[in-house]
Design a protein around this motif. Structure first.
Motif, PDB file in Angstrom:
ATOM      1  N   SER A 124      -4.534   7.979   8.931  1.00 33.36           N
ATOM      2  CA  SER A 124      -4.447   6.803  10.449  1.00 33.36           C
ATOM      3  C   SER A 124      -4.670   7.019  11.724  1.00 33.36           C
ATOM      4  O   SER A 124      -5.959   6.678  12.225  1.00 33.36           O
ATOM      5  CB  SER A 124      -3.741   5.377   9.773  1.00 33.36           C
ATOM      6  OG  SER A 124      -1.997   6.283   9.942  1.00 33.36           O
ATOM      7  N   ASP A 169      -8.460   6.610   1.133  1.00 31.11           N
ATOM      8  CA  ASP A 169      -9.489   5.787   1.489  1.00 31.11           C
ATOM      9  C   ASP A 169     -10.035   4.931   0.215  1.00 31.11           C
ATOM     10  O   ASP A 169     -10.409   4.042  -0.074  1.00 31.11           O
ATOM     11  CB  ASP A 169     -10.910   6.679   1.835  1.00 31.11           C
ATOM     12  CG  ASP A 169     -10.590   7.122   2.794  1.00 31.11           C
ATOM     13  OD1 ASP A 169     -10.598   7.091   3.888  1.00 31.11           O
ATOM     14  OD2 ASP A 169     -11.545   8.682   3.093  1.00 31.11           O
ATOM     15  N   ILE A 178       0.735  -1.541  -0.163  1.00 34.82           N
ATOM     16  CA  ILE A 178      -0.085   0.104  -0.004  1.00 34.82           C
ATOM     17  C   ILE A 178       0.366   1.368  -0.073  1.00 34.82           C
ATOM     18  O   ILE A 178       0.420   2.285  -0.546  1.00 34.82           O
ATOM     19  CB  ILE A 178      -1.281   0.481   1.072  1.00 34.82           C
ATOM     20  CG1 ILE A 178      -2.029   1.201   0.857  1.00 34.82           C
ATOM     21  CG2 ILE A 178      -0.065  -0.325   2.797  1.00 34.82           C
ATOM     22  CD1 ILE A 178      -2.959   0.900  -0.135  1.00 34.82           C
ATOM     23  N   ILE A 204      -7.357   2.545  -0.694  1.00 34.79           N
ATOM     24  CA  ILE A 204      -7.135   1.840   0.058  1.00 34.79           C
ATOM     25  C   ILE A 204      -8.909   0.790   0.019  1.00 34.79           C
ATOM     26  O   ILE A 204      -8.242  -0.624  -0.396  1.00 34.79           O
ATOM     27  CB  ILE A 204      -7.233   1.702   1.336  1.00 34.79           C
ATOM     28  CG1 ILE A 204      -6.152   2.273   1.952  1.00 34.79           C
ATOM     29  CG2 ILE A 204      -7.442   0.640   2.549  1.00 34.79           C
ATOM     30  CD1 ILE A 204      -5.789   3.059   3.312  1.00 34.79           C
ATOM     31  N   SER A 246      -4.580  -5.463   4.150  1.00 33.63           N
ATOM     32  CA  SER A 246      -5.808  -5.435   3.397  1.00 33.63           C
ATOM     33  C   SER A 246      -5.948  -5.792   2.576  1.00 33.63           C
ATOM     34  O   SER A 246      -7.597  -5.705   2.273  1.00 33.63           O
ATOM     35  CB  SER A 246      -6.433  -3.839   3.788  1.00 33.63           C
ATOM     36  OG  SER A 246      -5.758  -2.923   2.744  1.00 33.63           O
ATOM     37  N   ASP A 247      -4.874  -6.141   2.064  1.00 30.58           N
ATOM     38  CA  ASP A 247      -5.123  -7.240   0.481  1.00 30.58           C
ATOM     39  C   ASP A 247      -4.987  -8.689   1.207  1.00 30.58           C
ATOM     40  O   ASP A 247      -5.273  -9.224   0.000  1.00 30.58           O
ATOM     41  CB  ASP A 247      -3.871  -7.503  -0.447  1.00 30.58           C
ATOM     42  CG  ASP A 247      -2.153  -7.238   0.219  1.00 30.58           C
ATOM     43  OD1 ASP A 247      -2.721  -7.274   1.860  1.00 30.58           O
ATOM     44  OD2 ASP A 247      -1.676  -7.340  -0.338  1.00 30.58           O
ATOM     45  N   LEU A 289     -12.073  -2.206   8.145  1.00 34.20           N
ATOM     46  CA  LEU A 289     -10.665  -2.084   8.915  1.00 34.20           C
ATOM     47  C   LEU A 289     -11.386  -2.436  10.429  1.00 34.20           C
ATOM     48  O   LEU A 289     -10.524  -2.946  11.155  1.00 34.20           O
ATOM     49  CB  LEU A 289     -10.206  -0.314   8.855  1.00 34.20           C
ATOM     50  CG  LEU A 289      -9.078  -0.120   7.585  1.00 34.20           C
ATOM     51  CD1 LEU A 289      -8.802   1.307   7.778  1.00 34.20           C
ATOM     52  CD2 LEU A 289      -8.150  -1.027   7.458  1.00 34.20           C
ATOM     53  N   PHE A 313      -7.075  -1.367  -3.271  1.00 32.36           N
ATOM     54  CA  PHE A 313      -5.933  -2.625  -2.158  1.00 32.36           C
ATOM     55  C   PHE A 313      -6.575  -3.486  -1.549  1.00 32.36           C
ATOM     56  O   PHE A 313      -5.796  -5.222  -1.616  1.00 32.36           O
ATOM     57  CB  PHE A 313      -5.098  -1.679  -1.481  1.00 32.36           C
ATOM     58  CG  PHE A 313      -3.665  -2.859  -0.977  1.00 32.36           C
ATOM     59  CD1 PHE A 313      -3.124  -2.942  -2.248  1.00 32.36           C
ATOM     60  CD2 PHE A 313      -3.557  -2.720  -0.320  1.00 32.36           C
ATOM     61  CE1 PHE A 313      -1.903  -3.105  -1.853  1.00 32.36           C
ATOM     62  CE2 PHE A 313      -2.295  -3.791   1.077  1.00 32.36           C
ATOM     63  CZ  PHE A 313      -1.418  -3.738  -0.162  1.00 32.36           C
ATOM     64  N   ALA A 325      -4.175  -1.230   7.372  1.00 27.52           N
ATOM     65  CA  ALA A 325      -4.118  -0.770   5.779  1.00 27.52           C
ATOM     66  C   ALA A 325      -3.590  -2.108   4.991  1.00 27.52           C
ATOM     67  O   ALA A 325      -4.101  -2.036   4.070  1.00 27.52           O
ATOM     68  CB  ALA A 325      -4.333   0.649   5.699  1.00 27.52           C
ATOM     69  N   GLU A 326      -2.145  -1.864   5.290  1.00 21.01           N
ATOM     70  CA  GLU A 326      -0.954  -2.882   4.955  1.00 21.01           C
ATOM     71  C   GLU A 326      -1.376  -4.094   4.322  1.00 21.01           C
ATOM     72  O   GLU A 326      -0.727  -4.585   3.493  1.00 21.01           O
ATOM     73  CB  GLU A 326       0.365  -2.350   5.654  1.00 21.01           C
ATOM     74  CG  GLU A 326       0.650  -0.884   4.915  1.00 21.01           C
ATOM     75  CD  GLU A 326       1.967  -0.844   6.384  1.00 21.01           C
ATOM     76  OE1 GLU A 326       2.092  -1.564   7.163  1.00 21.01           O
ATOM     77  OE2 GLU A 326       2.537   0.812   6.235  1.00 21.01           O
ATOM     78  N   VAL A 372     -14.746   1.814   4.379  1.00 19.73           N
ATOM     79  CA  VAL A 372     -13.356   1.458   4.437  1.00 19.73           C
ATOM     80  C   VAL A 372     -13.280   1.298   6.033  1.00 19.73           C
ATOM     81  O   VAL A 372     -12.631   0.561   6.254  1.00 19.73           O
ATOM     82  CB  VAL A 372     -12.623   2.364   3.738  1.00 19.73           C
ATOM     83  CG1 VAL A 372     -10.430   2.593   4.733  1.00 19.73           C
ATOM     84  CG2 VAL A 372     -11.893   2.416   2.625  1.00 19.73           C
TER      85      VAL A 372
END
Ligand code: FSX
Ligand code: SF4
Ligand code: F3S
Length: 377
Positions: free
Chosen positions: A45, A98, A27, A101, A69-70, A227, A104, A66-67, A223
């Motif tokens: 964040s 947003d 990300i 992400i 989230s894939d 999250l 992503f 977020a990193e 998002v």
């Protein structure tokens, strides 16, 4: 107390990190390519922590969520709707953090975004369903036509009904999110007389569903909800309509920048008048902010740029159940309809029971009094 929770989140994120991601880029790479610095990301964040009602000490784990989230698979179904919810997230020439992400996340299946069609798309869907059974997040966009056994909406080469596809997917989902007012409450296709029997997802399946309404909902709320699931592995706390409290806990009216004018009895009496030029309150032009629970006045849209009331039109109540019937006509105050006529129909009765609370009566009285106070009247 916080430390313990953060430690638990870190352990969860570590286990997610071990799962394969979908992209070749992190990300951070994606954000950098789109002109965002690490500092922007950390600022984002921090604001996401505030929005989720968490202290700033959660900001670093939110960046980490977020990193990864894939890693958490998402299956995204489209039922009866305009696709505006997805479009609002993906069709932007200046994507926000947003948006990026959202792009992503590990979208295993998305009717609109995937390249596959026909039998191949169906195969991808079935494969994702098997492979990630019990582990994926199901996001649903659109209302569920239920009349005549759901036959008003069929999908794919086997012509399954939307209702059937929803039920079989929900059955295997770890968490279910209704994205948009259509999947949350039926949406515009459920407007009276609702010939296709459109309903919200939670009226059709019997598992917990989190509603993220809005027509379309803000990227931040979507998002933020995803999250939350990544961070805690649970759905967030909700209100009576299953909306996350972090986003739908307050009324638009509570934090509106025009609120001072409302309190002072300064209203736009006609679009384009001096009051409009001076940013007066839009209640008399039909603003439904006093009856609408959402965070638009606090979070705004497009990286905090603007929102409907700032742009000069009242809120139309797009995140409330039945807003297409109960909030219309959009440019007339709701209270006028409650008090105006002898021909009160079933819908108006429902408004009286569900929306026009004591606060509603007070608001109507307040606007009426301003007619005396305001020399323009
Ligand atoms: Fe509904 Fe979303 Fe309004 Fe449209 O799909 S919430 S009609 S913006 O697109 O479901
Ligand atoms: Fe803002 Fe609408 Fe409330 Fe006026 S009525 S203060 S414009 S939310
Ligand atoms: Fe919808 Fe009102 Fe927000 S119309 S987008 S809830 S300001």
């Amino acid at each position: 107390m916080h430390e313990k929770t953060i430690q638990k989140i870190k352990e969860r994120l570590d286990s997610l990190k071990k799962l394969p991601g979908i992209g070749t880029k992190s990300i951070s790479n994606v954000l950098e390519e789109n002109g965002f610095t690490r500092r922007d990301f950390l600022k984002w964040s921090g604001s996401m922590a505030a929005m989720l009602g968490l202290s700033s000490s959660f900001a670093p784990v939110i960046a980490q969520a977020a990193e990864v989230s894939d890693r958490l698979p998402v299956i995204w179904l489209h039922l009866a709707e305009c696709t505006g919810c997805s479009e609002s997230l993906i069709r932007t020439d200046t994507p926000t953090i947003d948006n990026l992400i959202f792009n992503f996340i590990n979208l295993q299946y998305h009717d609109t975004l995937m390249a596959a069609a026909g039998w191949q798309a169906e195969e991808n869907y079935e494969e994702a369903l098997e492979k990630f059974a019990g582990k994926f997040i199901l996001c649903v966009e659109g209302g569920v036509p239920t009349k005549d056994n759901g036959s008003f909406l069929t999908m794919g080469p086997q012509a399954k009904t939307g209702m059937q596809k929803l039920k079989e997917t929900a059955d295997k989902a770890a968490a279910i999110i209704s994205v948009g007012t259509c999947s949350a409450f039926g949406g515009i296709q459920a407007a009276a007389p609702n010939p296709i029997g459109a309903k919200g997802v939670d009226k059709v399946i019997d598992k917990p569903v989190i509603n993220v309404p809005g027509c379309p909902p803000s990227a931040k709320n979507i998002v933020g909800t995803i999250l939350h699931v990544i961070l805690f592995g649970t759905l967030p706390a909700v209100d009576n309509f299953n909306r996350p409290k972090f986003a739908y806990g307050l009324r638009i009216h509570d934090l509106c920048e025009r609120r001072g004018h409302f309190d002072a009895g300064e209203f736009v009496e006609e679009f384009g008048d001096d009051g409009a030029e001076n940013g007066f309150c839009l209640y008399k032009q039909g603003c439904k902010g006093p009856y609408t629970f959402n965070n638009c006045s606090r979070e705004r849209f497009n990286q905090h740029t603007s929102w409907p009331v700032q742009a000069g039109h009242g809120c139309i109540g797009c995140s409330e159940p039945d807003f297409w019937d109960s909030m219309a006509p959009y440019e007339e105050p709701l209270a006028d309809h409650k008090f105006a006529s002898a021909s009160v129909d079933a819908t108006a009765d429902k408004i009286g029971a569900t929306i026009l609370t004591v606060a509603g009566v007070a608001i109507a009285a307040h606007a009426a009094l301003s007619a005396i106070k305001n020399p323009k009247e």
